[in-house]
Design an enzyme around this catalytic site. Structure first.
Site, mmCIF file in Angstrom:
data_model
loop_
_atom_site.group_PDB
_atom_site.id
_atom_site.type_symbol
_atom_site.label_atom_id
_atom_site.label_comp_id
_atom_site.label_asym_id
_atom_site.label_seq_id
_atom_site.Cartn_x
_atom_site.Cartn_y
_atom_site.Cartn_z
ATOM 1 C CE LYS A 114 -4.248 -1.851 1.968
ATOM 2 N NZ LYS A 114 -5.180 -1.829 3.099
ATOM 3 C CE LYS A 197 -5.902 -8.678 -1.168
ATOM 4 N NZ LYS A 197 -5.681 -8.318 0.177
ATOM 5 C CE LYS A 200 -11.972 -3.185 1.567
ATOM 6 N NZ LYS A 200 -12.859 -3.525 2.640
HETATM 7 P P1 TYM Z 1 -10.682 -6.112 5.155
HETATM 8 O O1 TYM Z 1 -11.735 -5.119 5.491
HETATM 9 O O2 TYM Z 1 -9.719 -5.788 4.068
HETATM 10 O O3 TYM Z 1 -11.335 -7.493 4.768
HETATM 11 C C1 TYM Z 1 -12.298 -8.117 5.606
HETATM 12 C C2 TYM Z 1 -12.085 -9.621 5.582
HETATM 13 O O4 TYM Z 1 -12.226 -10.129 4.258
HETATM 14 C C3 TYM Z 1 -11.135 -10.980 3.962
HETATM 15 N N1 TYM Z 1 -10.884 -10.924 2.508
HETATM 16 C C4 TYM Z 1 -10.855 -11.983 1.703
HETATM 17 N N2 TYM Z 1 -11.043 -13.291 1.936
HETATM 18 C C5 TYM Z 1 -10.967 -14.125 0.875
HETATM 19 N N3 TYM Z 1 -10.721 -13.716 -0.392
HETATM 20 C C6 TYM Z 1 -10.525 -12.413 -0.672
HETATM 21 N N4 TYM Z 1 -10.297 -12.014 -1.921
HETATM 22 C C7 TYM Z 1 -10.592 -11.475 0.415
HETATM 23 N N5 TYM Z 1 -10.442 -10.139 0.482
HETATM 24 C C8 TYM Z 1 -10.628 -9.816 1.778
HETATM 25 C C9 TYM Z 1 -9.990 -10.424 4.766
HETATM 26 O O5 TYM Z 1 -8.965 -11.377 4.946
HETATM 27 C C10 TYM Z 1 -10.668 -10.036 6.050
HETATM 28 O O6 TYM Z 1 -10.773 -11.137 6.916
HETATM 29 N N6 TYM Z 1 -7.020 -5.855 8.530
HETATM 30 C C11 TYM Z 1 -8.369 -6.359 8.333
HETATM 31 C C12 TYM Z 1 -9.391 -5.720 9.271
HETATM 32 C C13 TYM Z 1 -9.101 -5.865 10.729
HETATM 33 C C14 TYM Z 1 -9.146 -7.075 11.483
HETATM 34 C C15 TYM Z 1 -8.884 -6.676 12.833
HETATM 35 C C16 TYM Z 1 -9.373 -8.400 11.182
HETATM 36 C C17 TYM Z 1 -8.825 -4.858 11.607
HETATM 37 N N7 TYM Z 1 -8.686 -5.345 12.847
HETATM 38 C C18 TYM Z 1 -8.840 -7.626 13.852
HETATM 39 C C19 TYM Z 1 -9.326 -9.340 12.210
HETATM 40 C C20 TYM Z 1 -9.064 -8.952 13.528
HETATM 41 C C21 TYM Z 1 -8.770 -6.021 6.912
HETATM 42 O O7 TYM Z 1 -8.135 -5.275 6.250
HETATM 43 O O8 TYM Z 1 -9.916 -6.525 6.507
#
Ligand code: TYM
Length: 334
Positions: A114, A197, A200
């Protein structure tokens, strides 16, 4: 044995979750609310690390919470809250940041990706700190397991390292959390470029299916999803990554195995397979979209659910933070 606890979070950085978020994470969250003491948060503090518009953030935070309800989370069975409503997240973040090596944080691949996009000079320190805040989210709740997609594995490893380091230095304080990653759905690929993957930030609109997308558009995207050389419907990550991805989506939504689907579609070609998959995706997402719209129509009730969730979350987070302050050596405030 107390009920094991799960916690996870999702960023309110888009107008809809996408199919990767749903299959990789949110669907597991719904199942886990039946068996675990579950905490799920809309991580709005994380959502401001790349620059944002306040009105858009407010809207997306509510849309994210509404989608969690729409997907089947029940506030009677789990705790749904907004991260910024629980100030302990930012407080524990600070303590953990003082235990994190600069080099250690610099090795986080999501930060590297990023910040490379934003440019090293303009990428925020918040973006650099992002994984440490995520560790705070998890450790505050004495979490046993964290249901996420594959892209979060490195952040979970950092979280475990920080918990172990804190416990070692200041005495047993945190539960060491483990990942809960479901292999076949942990990395749903972009429909136009199965090498990356579904994301967004990185995917083109054609490569993403949104949970709140209209059915005609979903059908179009699935029909046009890239498939591979040949006509065979067979899972093969190397030779047929596009078809493999579609098979995994199909298997997850239909609750069957990829091998079953290979048998069912033997000798049929891509057309019929894609049509059935489009029907399946549309049917799976329609009720989520409807329930999300219902939840959004009653903003007062949605805000009430979030307030109740925040109160429950603060209760647990407050207890952990009192312990942390004492362990670290902060004077009690009297
Ligand atoms: P975020 O908002 O990017 O994504 C939310 C969840 O979706 C999963 N994900 C996917 N799983 C499978 N295939 C894909 N193409 C795909 N794209 C996204 C992500 O792995 C995630 O589980 N850092 C985290 C948010 C966060 C978090 C936390 C998670 C903040 N604090 C504490 C767990 C525990 C994130 O960016 O999620």
């Amino acid at each position: 044995m107390p009920t094991p606890r799960v916690l996870s979070g999702i960023q309110p950085t888009a107008d809809s979750f996408h199919l990767g978020n749903y299959l990789g994470a949110v669907r597991q969250w719904v199942a886990l609310q039946e068996t675990h003491d579950a905490f799920y948060c809309v991580v709005d503090l994380h959502a401001i690390t790349m620059g944002h518009d306040p009105a858009v953030l407010r809207r997306r935070s509510r849309v994210a919470a509404a989608q969690l309800l729409g997907a089947g989370l029940d506030p009677k069975r789990c705790t749904i809250f907004v991260q910024s409503h629980v100030p302990e997240h930012a407080e524990l973040f600070w303590v953990l940041s003082c235990l994190t090596g600069f080099g250690e944080a610099s090795r986080m691949t999501q930060f590297k990706d990023k910040s490379a996009k934003a440019g090293a000079e303009t990428a925020s320190v918040g973006l650099f700190n992002y994984p440490i805040l995520q560790a705070a989210d998890i450790l505050l709740y004495q979490t046993d397991q964290v249901p996420v997609g594959e892209d979060q594995r490195q952040h979970l490893e950092l979280t475990r390292d920080l918990a172990q380091r804190f416990n070692h230095r200041f005495g047993e304080t945190f539960v060491i959390p483990g990942p809960y990653i479901v292999k076949d759905v942990a990395k749903i690929a972009d429909l136009q470029d199965p090498a990356i993957k579904m994301s967004k930030s990185a995917s083109s609109p054609q490569g993403i299916v949104d949970v709140l997308e209209d059915p005609a558009s979903i059908r179009r995207k699935i029909t046009r999803a890239v498939t591979d050389m040949g006509t065979e419907i067979r899972a093969d990550e190397e030779a047929k990554p596009g078809v493999t991805n579609l098979l995994r989506i199909y298997a997850a939504l239909a609750g069957v195995s990829v091998a079953d689907l290979e048998r069912r579609y033997a000798g049929t070609g891509y057309g019929a397979f894609k049509k059935d998959l489009a029907d399946l995706v549309v049917d799976a997402l329609a009720p989520i979209r409807e329930r999300t719209e219902e939840a959004l129509a009653d903003e007062a009730e949605l805000d009430r659910v979030l307030a109740e969730g925040a109160a429950r979350a603060r209760d647990v987070a407050g207890r952990t933070m009192r312990l942390v302050r004492e362990r670290v050596g902060f004077l009690p405030a009297r």
